[in-house]
Design an enzyme around this catalytic site. Structure first.
Site, PDB file in Angstrom:
ATOM      1  CG  ASP A 600      -1.680   1.694   1.717  1.00 20.54           C
ATOM      2  OD1 ASP A 600      -1.716   1.858   0.590  1.00 20.54           O
ATOM      3  OD2 ASP A 600      -1.464   1.581   2.619  1.00 20.54           O
ATOM      4  CD  GLU A 618      -2.544   5.103   2.451  1.00 24.96           C
ATOM      5  OE1 GLU A 618      -2.606   6.004   2.406  1.00 24.96           O
ATOM      6  OE2 GLU A 618      -2.137   3.995   3.424  1.00 24.96           O
ATOM      7  CD  GLU A 619      -6.179   8.297  -1.089  1.00 27.97           C
ATOM      8  OE1 GLU A 619      -5.463   9.608  -0.083  1.00 27.97           O
ATOM      9  OE2 GLU A 619      -5.472   7.825  -2.005  1.00 27.97           O
TER      10      GLU A 619
END
Length: 853
Positions: A600, A618-619
């Site tokens: 991540d 990441e989101e």
């Protein structure tokens, strides 16, 4: 008869000359001209599904027509001499059997090789009609394929002439009008799709060969009583326009390889591509019944695949070690010990009652309250008080009771949700904005979806949130900095905590001035702000998750581990050799990297802007695996020597796009197996890269060491044999908004992975040039047995020699070019021959336009 012999001799000479002419293929996209002056374009690709091949045959050019004339002319068996003397044309167009034997004899004469491709489905509908070879009136039905004359059939289509009554015609290009004929193929319109696979049935669509499949080398033959012309190839290529149309006797169903061994064709099951079926949101909210598969709209689950053969002068989609050879969980993992709680590992469920397929039982059985600096302050705590004013003055009351009262009143609109949330967050009433939630309910969803949201999903979410005292009974420890601590909880407990986050119930978490200022935001109030389309798609993705967990309780566990290292490898003296590398510009970490340690590209506040506007790597991962979001509740900001490892989260959604183009697509059913602790075998490590204001600063030895240490912290597992460690699935870590150089970051991750004893699967997210550069350097280094320590020394040397002396914002010599030059000129160790250094001494250093963070 002498006239016939002369004619046969003449035909034979023409045929030999024709064979020589046909040895070279027509260039792609070339045109041929028929006898009537009509242009026939070769290299044409049939429209098809994404990543599918299309039907490939030879274009019937004038030379093929002449070949066919001569094939017919050479058929002499059982022919009456008188007929030949009277009418040569009548002789050439005699019986079907005579032509068939002539074709066989012609094969022997000119050495035309035949290869056979398997016909998988005996129930294949026959393509009705007949094909008349030019210069004859012979009706040849059921020619299954085309033989090759020193050629490979490429991705082209038969040029057909359509008659006015819907029939198709194959036109002869012969200049001799008397001997040329046009034969119609009386084919119903429903059966004119020439992109059939040979395993097609009447009730199923076909699946073309994947782009990784080889060029179709074999022509398909079968009895003359059947008919089809089909051959699928992955990419358009040059067409051999002189291949003859030949008939063939019946053959066994199988693939004949170059060694002549008859084999069964490989059958591969592939997932249906639903990229064109973007759902506006209905299926995120409404319960789904099993959809009846449309035989036309989906691909067949099985396909024929030939043995892979590399295409000459074509770009490969991956390089290095085949990804199938890299280790994955659970296959490579060692047996887990019995799950037990300890000082360094908090477990929130009854481990003695843990059973597969059953919802874990919370531990302890009754809520144990805690309100301190070491645990999460829960909304249901007795010490969670709220100031109110009454006639006697200002007093406090239980905030949890206020939350219960507000949510149990029911919500029938987005305004009701706003009023309920603000009733126990009065300090933020003037600042919090619920525009995105309102837009979702008014414009983002259909009326039936909105009704289902307020009638079914939200009431169940309220029940889930208010059940916190019964589900989350044990105080949840904070994973603070410089701690090596693990926390295991059930997916049901996570769902309960996330439902509270949706309704913004967590106390002391709405201000950066509180004791949680070094923790990420957990309440979802920022997700409701503004009218950005990003927020609408985020809400759809999260509501898909809430629909799933409120419809059926999840039964697994998830472990969160904060790993903090106090000592690192001495990089400059490391004698470690590089490990294996698979690198590709296609695919994603979460899909093709299943079972591997998945990176991540994190913010030091894990989750980054998942509850705000952020929508990059990441989101997106936190949205499609929403159980990751709960880590924000208890994980303090990561320090330079730390990472967060999450094992067992489940993927609930499919998506498309990136950043502004992100769209929620559909519900996803996670098929990853579970380990002995009932966790999905999905391991994700959150690694936060440094953010650079200036490009050159990242080459400073201190910055390089920091990134190596950070990556090594995420990759290493002390006490675990390297054979029990999965490969690392990663990509352009820290190369987007953080300003990292893709080539430097790739090299640093490869070095850290080697030191940790892991292989690497690297995804460049569409950057084919980066794929080739990294692979070439990796090959050069491994062939030369270059160690991690030698590479570290070269990186320091690059900074001192190149970066310090550069007068521009970018280095004058590329990093990889410098490494090639230094190693090639250094006799110790003796490197194996690699790419010439001059070809890599580029003054341009790439910037990242790919999927990175």
């Amino acid at each position: 008869m002498s006239a016939l012999s002369e004619n046969v001799t003449e035909v034979t000479e023409k045929r030999l000359k024709l064979e020589a002419d046909c040895s070279s293929s027509s260039p792609e996209g070339s045109q041929t001209v028929t006898a009537k002056g009509e242009k026939e374009v070769t290299g044409t690709k049939l429209p098809g599904h994404h990543n599918q091949g299309s039907l490939a045959t030879d274009v019937l050019t004038s030379k093929m027509d002449e070949a066919a004339k001569e094939i017919n002319s050479s058929a002499t068996g059982n022919v009456k001499v008188d007929d030949v003397r009277n009418d040569l044309h009548k002789f050439e167009c005699n019986r079907k059997d005579d032509c068939q034997s002539g074709v066989k004899e012609n094969d022997k004469l000119f050495g035309v090789s035949r290869k056979h491709k398997d016909l998988d489905d005996p129930k294949l509908d026959r393509i009705q009609g007949s094909i008349l070879l030019p210069n004859s009136n012979m009706d040849v039905k059921g020619i299954y394929g085309l033989s090759e004359v020193n050629s490979i059939v490429s991705d082209n289509v038969i040029i057909q002439k359509k008659s006015t009554n819907g029939e198709k015609a194959l036109t002869s290009n012969s200049p001799d009008v008397k001997l040329s004929k046009v034969t119609t193929i009386s084919t119903p319109k429903a059966k004119t799709n020439l992109s059939l696979s040979l395993n097609t049935s009447a009730n199923a669509d076909v699946e073309m060969l994947s782009p990784e499949s080889p060029t179709c080398r074999n022509s398909v033959y079968n009895n003359l009583g059947e008919s089809a012309l089909s051959c699928t190839v992955p990419q358009a290529s040059s067409v051999q326009s002189c291949s003859s149309v030949e008939s063939s006797p019946s053959v066994n169903r199988g693939v004949v390889n170059p060694e002549g061994i008859n084999e069964k064709p490989a059958v591969t099951a592939m997932e249906t591509d639903d990229g064109d079926k973007l759902d506006s949101g209905v299926s995120s909210l409404l319960p789904k019944s099993k959809a009846k598969e449309d035989p036309v709209g989906i691909q067949s689950k099985q396909s024929q695949k030939s043995e892979p053969v590399p295409l000459p002068n074509s770009d490969k989609k991956w390089l290095g070690t085949p990804i199938e050879m890299l280790r994955r969980m659970p296959q490579c993992g060692q047996p887990l010990p019995h799950l037990r709680a300890s000082d360094s590992h908090k477990v929130l469920i009854r481990t003695d009652l843990l059973k597969e397929g059953e919802v874990p039982v919370p531990y302890p059985s009754k809520f144990r309250d805690a309100w301190d600096d070491m645990t999460v302050k829960m909304p249901c705590s007795e010490k969670n008080l709220f100031p109110v004013e009454n006639e006697d003055g200002s007093v406090v009351q239980s905030r949890w009771e206020l939350i219960r009262s507000a949510l149990e009143n029911g919500c029938k609109s987005s305004l009701d949700i706003r009023d309920a949330i603000l009733s126990y967050n009065t300090a933020h009433a003037k600042r919090w904005d619920f525009t995105a939630l309102n837009v979702l309910c008014t414009d983002g969803l259909e009326h039936s979806e909105v009704q289902y949201l307020f009638d079914v999903i939200l009431p169940e979410m309220v029940k889930l949130a208010l059940s916190a005292p019964k589900i989350c009974t044990q105080p949840i420890p904070l994973l603070k900095q410089n701690m090596n601590q693990s926390l295991t909880m059930s997916q049901e407990q996570i769902a309960c905590l996330l439902a509270n986050a949706f309704f913004c119930t967590f106390p002391r978490r709405n201000s950066r001035k509180s004791e949680y200022s070094n923790y990420p935001e957990i309440n979802f109030y920022r997700l409701f702000e503004g009218s950005s389309p990003r927020k609408i798609e985020k809400l759809k993705t999260l509501l898909c998750y809430f629909r799933r967990v409120t419809t059926s309780k999840p039964t697994g566990l998830v472990t969160f581990t904060r790993q903090s290292l106090n000592s690192f490898s001495k990089w400059e003296s490391s004698a470690t050799q590089l490990t294996r590398l698979h690198i590709t510009y296609e695919g994603t970490i979460e899909d093709q990297g299943y079972g591997m340690l998945q990176v991540d590209f994190a913010n030091r506040m894990v989750g980054g802007g998942v509850t705000g506007l952020g929508l990059v790597q990441e989101e997106i991962r936190f949205l499609i695996n929403p159980e990751l979001i709960v880590s924000r509740l208890f994980t303090e900001a990561l320090d330079h020597n730390e990472c967060l490892i999450i094992t067992g989260t489940e993927q609930y959604s499919k998506y498309s796009g990136y950043a502004e183009s992100y769209k929620w697509k559909d519900n996803h059913k996670d098929e990853m197996p579970r380990d002995e602790w009932q966790r999905r075998c999905t391991e994700i490590v959150a690694l936060d890269a440094l953010k650079y204001r200036h490009f050159m600063e990242q080459f400073h030895p201190d910055k390089i060491t920091r990134e190596l240490n950070k990556a090594y912290c995420g990759f290493v597992r002390h006490g675990v044999n390297s054979q029990n460690l999965s490969a690392i699935a990663t990509g352009n870590w820290g190369c987007g908004a953080f300003g990292g150089d893709t080539r430097l970051k790739a090299l640093l991750q490869i070095m850290a992975a080697a030191e940790a004893g892991r292989d690497v699967a690297y995804f460049t997210f569409g950057d084919a040039e980066l794929m080739r550069d990294v692979h070439d350097l990796h090959t050069f280094l491994t062939d030369g047995h270059i160690t991690v320590g030698t590479l570290y020394g070269l990186l320091k040397q690059y900074f001192n020699v190149v970066c310090k002396n550069s007068h521009s914002q970018r280095p004058d010599v590329s990093l990889y070019g410098f490494i090639y030059e230094q190693i090639s000129s250094d006799p110790v160790p003796e490197p194996s021959p690699g790419p010439s250094s001059s070809s890599h001494l580029s003054t341009a250093v790439s910037s990242c336009s790919s999927d990175c963070h």
